[in-house]
Design a protein around this motif. Structure first.
Motif, PDB file in Angstrom:
ATOM      1  N   LEU A 267      20.649   1.874 -11.196  1.00 44.85           N
ATOM      2  CA  LEU A 267      20.536   2.695 -12.331  1.00 44.85           C
ATOM      3  C   LEU A 267      19.466   2.539 -13.139  1.00 44.85           C
ATOM      4  O   LEU A 267      18.982   3.581 -13.772  1.00 44.85           O
ATOM      5  N   VAL A 268      18.638   1.549 -12.890  1.00 46.48           N
ATOM      6  CA  VAL A 268      17.200   1.443 -13.924  1.00 46.48           C
ATOM      7  C   VAL A 268      16.161   1.354 -12.909  1.00 46.48           C
ATOM      8  O   VAL A 268      15.024   1.254 -13.558  1.00 46.48           O
ATOM      9  N   ARG A 269      16.376   1.486 -11.834  1.00 47.71           N
ATOM     10  CA  ARG A 269      15.012   1.491 -10.871  1.00 47.71           C
ATOM     11  C   ARG A 269      13.893   2.781 -11.382  1.00 47.71           C
ATOM     12  O   ARG A 269      12.938   2.269 -11.358  1.00 47.71           O
ATOM     13  N   ALA A 270      14.454   3.982 -11.273  1.00 46.29           N
ATOM     14  CA  ALA A 270      13.542   4.803 -11.564  1.00 46.29           C
ATOM     15  C   ALA A 270      12.993   4.760 -12.903  1.00 46.29           C
ATOM     16  O   ALA A 270      11.617   5.045 -13.119  1.00 46.29           O
ATOM     17  N   SER A 271      13.510   4.247 -14.037  1.00 39.34           N
ATOM     18  CA  SER A 271      12.905   4.104 -15.169  1.00 39.34           C
ATOM     19  C   SER A 271      11.771   3.042 -15.147  1.00 39.34           C
ATOM     20  O   SER A 271      10.899   2.864 -15.659  1.00 39.34           O
ATOM     21  N   LEU A 272      12.037   1.956 -14.428  1.00 40.02           N
ATOM     22  CA  LEU A 272      11.141   0.889 -14.207  1.00 40.02           C
ATOM     23  C   LEU A 272       9.872   1.195 -13.461  1.00 40.02           C
ATOM     24  O   LEU A 272       8.684   0.668 -13.829  1.00 40.02           O
ATOM     25  N   LEU A 273      10.310   1.906 -12.317  1.00 37.05           N
ATOM     26  CA  LEU A 273       9.051   2.386 -11.595  1.00 37.05           C
ATOM     27  C   LEU A 273       8.045   3.375 -12.592  1.00 37.05           C
ATOM     28  O   LEU A 273       6.627   3.374 -12.412  1.00 37.05           O
ATOM     29  N   ALA A 274       8.673   4.364 -13.442  1.00 31.86           N
ATOM     30  CA  ALA A 274       7.914   5.015 -14.369  1.00 31.86           C
ATOM     31  C   ALA A 274       7.238   4.180 -15.233  1.00 31.86           C
ATOM     32  O   ALA A 274       6.010   4.245 -15.744  1.00 31.86           O
ATOM     33  N   SER A 275       7.823   3.031 -15.602  1.00 36.39           N
ATOM     34  CA  SER A 275       6.830   2.083 -16.564  1.00 36.39           C
ATOM     35  C   SER A 275       5.887   1.376 -15.846  1.00 36.39           C
ATOM     36  O   SER A 275       4.699   1.131 -16.617  1.00 36.39           O
ATOM     37  N   VAL A 276       5.887   1.037 -14.623  1.00 33.70           N
ATOM     38  CA  VAL A 276       4.602   0.645 -13.988  1.00 33.70           C
ATOM     39  C   VAL A 276       3.295   1.778 -14.059  1.00 33.70           C
ATOM     40  O   VAL A 276       2.343   1.406 -14.092  1.00 33.70           O
ATOM     41  N   GLY A 277       3.844   3.197 -13.918  1.00 35.24           N
ATOM     42  CA  GLY A 277       2.845   3.937 -14.147  1.00 35.24           C
ATOM     43  C   GLY A 277       2.210   4.118 -15.373  1.00 35.24           C
ATOM     44  O   GLY A 277       1.041   4.326 -15.605  1.00 35.24           O
ATOM     45  N   VAL A 278       3.016   3.594 -16.507  1.00 38.57           N
ATOM     46  CA  VAL A 278       2.304   3.373 -17.819  1.00 38.57           C
ATOM     47  C   VAL A 278       1.322   2.214 -17.880  1.00 38.57           C
ATOM     48  O   VAL A 278       0.101   2.399 -18.277  1.00 38.57           O
ATOM     49  N   VAL A 279       1.492   1.197 -17.148  1.00 39.10           N
ATOM     50  CA  VAL A 279       0.637   0.157 -16.862  1.00 39.10           C
ATOM     51  C   VAL A 279      -0.700   0.595 -16.114  1.00 39.10           C
ATOM     52  O   VAL A 279      -1.737   0.280 -16.510  1.00 39.10           O
ATOM     53  N   ARG A 280      -0.716   1.300 -15.120  1.00 38.84           N
ATOM     54  CA  ARG A 280      -1.702   1.880 -14.548  1.00 38.84           C
ATOM     55  C   ARG A 280      -2.576   2.888 -15.385  1.00 38.84           C
ATOM     56  O   ARG A 280      -3.682   2.775 -15.256  1.00 38.84           O
ATOM     57  N   ASP A 281      -1.817   3.678 -16.096  1.00 39.38           N
ATOM     58  CA  ASP A 281      -2.768   4.473 -17.177  1.00 39.38           C
ATOM     59  C   ASP A 281      -3.172   3.601 -17.828  1.00 39.38           C
ATOM     60  O   ASP A 281      -4.547   3.851 -18.668  1.00 39.38           O
ATOM     61  N   ALA A 282      -2.800   2.325 -18.715  1.00 39.92           N
ATOM     62  CA  ALA A 282      -3.567   1.595 -19.466  1.00 39.92           C
ATOM     63  C   ALA A 282      -4.622   0.985 -19.184  1.00 39.92           C
ATOM     64  O   ALA A 282      -5.769   0.951 -19.652  1.00 39.92           O
ATOM     65  N   VAL A 283      -4.616   0.509 -17.702  1.00 39.61           N
ATOM     66  CA  VAL A 283      -5.689   0.104 -17.212  1.00 39.61           C
ATOM     67  C   VAL A 283      -6.968   0.992 -16.761  1.00 39.61           C
ATOM     68  O   VAL A 283      -8.142   0.727 -17.113  1.00 39.61           O
ATOM     69  N   THR A 284      -6.767   2.249 -16.282  1.00 41.37           N
ATOM     70  CA  THR A 284      -7.603   3.161 -15.897  1.00 41.37           C
ATOM     71  C   THR A 284      -8.097   3.808 -17.434  1.00 41.37           C
ATOM     72  O   THR A 284      -9.324   4.300 -17.317  1.00 41.37           O
ATOM     73  N   ALA A 285      -7.457   3.749 -18.310  1.00 33.63           N
ATOM     74  CA  ALA A 285      -7.830   4.395 -19.706  1.00 33.63           C
ATOM     75  C   ALA A 285      -8.982   3.272 -20.421  1.00 33.63           C
ATOM     76  O   ALA A 285      -9.893   4.056 -21.187  1.00 33.63           O
TER      77      ALA A 285
END
Length: 597
Positions: A267-285
């Motif tokens: 139930l929460v897998r898709a949301s957690l995968l999207a949160s990993v994308g937030v980490v990637r965006d913070a690093v590349t920023a």
């Protein structure tokens, strides 16, 4: 010895931890019970009541809009935050021999204004000795104590709380500090997971048996609130167990649902995968790559879900660090910082007591200290705020003084003053070196300077009529002559230049030289040239004459129609041939009328 106490108050839960072995902790709801006749307190997590409770203040610190309780009383959010802090301190420190040293960890994204107003609210609540630190600082202190000194690298703090996700990048090692502004997203959090679980439970029970209920009925609303709270507890239970049972109690329905960890993780897998994308965006920023990440630190109650560590480790290819209870990590780190402050304070006090006899003897035998240069008195505002000032505010003034001293040492303030001053005074020069050339000749100050230069030698005033160096005299025509004091005659071959001085008089007094008057320069009267504007020729614009319409007129059309109708009538009386002829004439007449011919 004082014990360190760390406090973290979030939007949903509040945690306090004592730096003891083992760690003593308290977790409450971030809701204050303000019932009349009782001391304010935070309610338990299992308390479902809402009467006389007020919450939501943790996210409103610094907001000028006040919160209203059930009795109509208004409260500033920072005052409620300080009241909750005082309630936690009183509960945790009950029975202690000495009051603990308290450190409160606030969100790293807070502005300086929010931290300042919270500090003032803590002062009003009687907690003036509380130290405020960002949550990222408390987290890194926990990491250093539990994992040892950190080498140079990049750490990501992944804080998944009840209502939001905070991602903070931290440099470790010798260049420790926050990197970039971080990310705060309310699209991820435990509240979203609780909602997904409740929907799954309702779908499960509706598929197994039929029931109907009114969603607007107060009893139904209360039952749904209770169901959601049970879903949150089941989520936390599944973080440590593989399965649990959930009781569903709705109007007309009472059953039990068995939940398995794997079902909740889907139930929460898709949301957690999207949160990993937030980490990637913070690093590349901040101009870095995901491969630069050395470790990820998991913080927050929702980060206890095992799938969180699994997905972050596999997606980011970096090691993951988490405590046994991620919801307490920040509070425990703040407690460790509080213990550090308590130990440093105790060491300073011991050193001060040990140095008292030595200092007394040194003060009795020391030579008198020269009187310092008088300084202007401080401004009333600065002097008035010193008395009764808290340690936190005094530390800010000390830090500001250090910055000012650093600027003075580097010349920053003096250069800035010289560049921005409108009336800059001439620089004072030593009489042993030269005479200031900034004074206009012929003025009183120039005469005084000349007298001083003539009667002052390298080591003091020179005697009048002393033999030695020739005396320079300014003549009436402006020329300069050097006179030998022994003979009174001009010195042969002496240069006619240098600073004008005067010859000594018979009585030893200096004679003021005659300075030729300086005529003011004549400034010519400037006449700006006259500007002749060009003449604009008159342009004759011909009058517009509309063209005359040469087409057919209504009168001509009517006349043609009349002739045509007449021809048709006359032709009808003469037979078919005449009729055709009449029609032809009629059409000709119509055409002629239309064309005007």
């Amino acid at each position: 010895m004082n014990t360190g106490l760390g406090i973290r108050i979030g939007s949903v839960t509040a945690a306090a931890a004592l730096d003891t072995e083992p760690v003593s902790s308290v977790v409450k709801r971030s809701a204050l019970d303000l019932r009349p006749g009782a001391a304010p307190s935070l309610v338990e997590l299992s308390d479902r009541s809402t009467r006389n409770l007020i919450g939501g203040f943790a996210d409103r610190v610094g907001d000028p809009v006040e919160l209203i309780d059930d009795d109509g009383r208004s409260h500033l959010a920072e005052d409620l935050y300080a009241t909750a802090t005082r309630a936690l301190v009183a509960e945790v420190a009950a029975g202690s021999d000495a009051p603990p040293t308290v450190v409160v960890a606030h969100p790293t994204r807070w502005t300086a204004y929010a931290a300042e107003v919270l500090g003032e609210a803590l002062d009003r609540a009687g907690l003036s000795d509380v130290t405020l630190v960002p949550e990222s600082v408390a987290t890194m202190r926990w990491l250093e104590v539990t994992r040892g000194p950190q080498s140079d690298g990049l750490a990501v703090i992944y804080d998944l709380g009840a209502s939001a996700l905070d991602v903070t990048l931290m440099r470790t090692g010798s260049d420790a500090g926050v990197v970039g502004a971080g990310v705060h997203s309310q699209e991820f959090g435990g509240a979203q997971f609780d909602h997904a679980i409740m929907q799954y439970v309702l779908d499960t029970v509706s598929g197994s048996q039929s029931f109907e209920f009114d969603p607007f009925d107060p009893d139904t609303v209360g039952a749904l609130v209770e169901l959601r709270a049970r879903c949150s507890e089941a989520k936390e239970q599944l973080s440590y167990d593989t399965s649990t049972a959930l009781t569903v109690d709705l109007p007309g329905l009472h059953t039990e649902v068995r939940l398995v960890r794997s079902e909740i993780e889907e139930l929460v897998r898709a949301s957690l995968l999207a949160s990993v994308g937030v980490v990637r965006d913070a690093v590349t920023a901040v101009g870095l790559e995901v491969t630069d990440i050395d470790q990820v630190v998991l913080v927050g109650g929702s980060a206890a879900i095992p799938l969180v560590a699994e997905l972050i480790s596999s997606e980011l290819r970096a090691p993951v660090v988490a405590g046994p209870r991620p919801e307490l990590t920040v509070a425990v780190g703040a407690a460790m910082l509080a213990s550090d402050i308590a130990d440093a304070t105790a060491a300073d006090d011991a050193a001060a007591l040990a140095a008292v006899p030595t200092a007394s003897v040194a003060a009795a035998t020391a030579a008198p200290t020269p009187r310092p240069t008088p300084r202007p008195a401080p401004t009333p505002t600065a002097a008035a705020s010193e008395e009764g000032m808290s340690g936190r505010k005094k530390a800010g003034l000390v830090a500001g003084s250090v910055v000012v001293l650093a600027l003075l040492a580097g010349g920053g303030l003096s250069v800035g003053t010289a560049l921005t001053s409108d009336n800059t005074a001439p620089t004072e020069s030593n009489a042993e070196n030269s005479i200031s050339a900034t004074t206009t000749p012929g003025t009183t100050s120039a005469v005084a300077d000349t007298q001083t230069a003539a009667t002052t030698g390298e080591n003091g005033p020179a005697a009048a009529g002393s033999e030695g160096a020739p005396t320079t005299v300014v003549n009436a025509d402006g020329s300069v002559t050097q006179i030998d004091p022994a003979t009174g005659a001009p010195v042969a071959g002496a240069p006619a230049g240098g600073a004008p001085t005067q010859a000594p008089a018979d009585n030893g007094a200096a004679t003021v030289p005659t300075v030729p008057p300086v005529s003011a320069p004549t400034v010519p009267n400037y006449q700006p040239p006259a500007v002749q504007a060009p003449q604009v020729p008159n342009v004759q614009i011909p009058s517009y004459q509309p063209p005359t319409y040469q087409g057919p007129t209504l009168g001509g059309v009517g006349q043609g129609l009349g002739q045509g109708l007449g021809g048709v009538v006359n032709g009808a009386g003469q037979g078919v041939g005449g009729a055709l002829s009449g029609v032809g004439d009629g059409l000709g007449g119509v055409v002629g009328g239309l064309t005007g011919q």
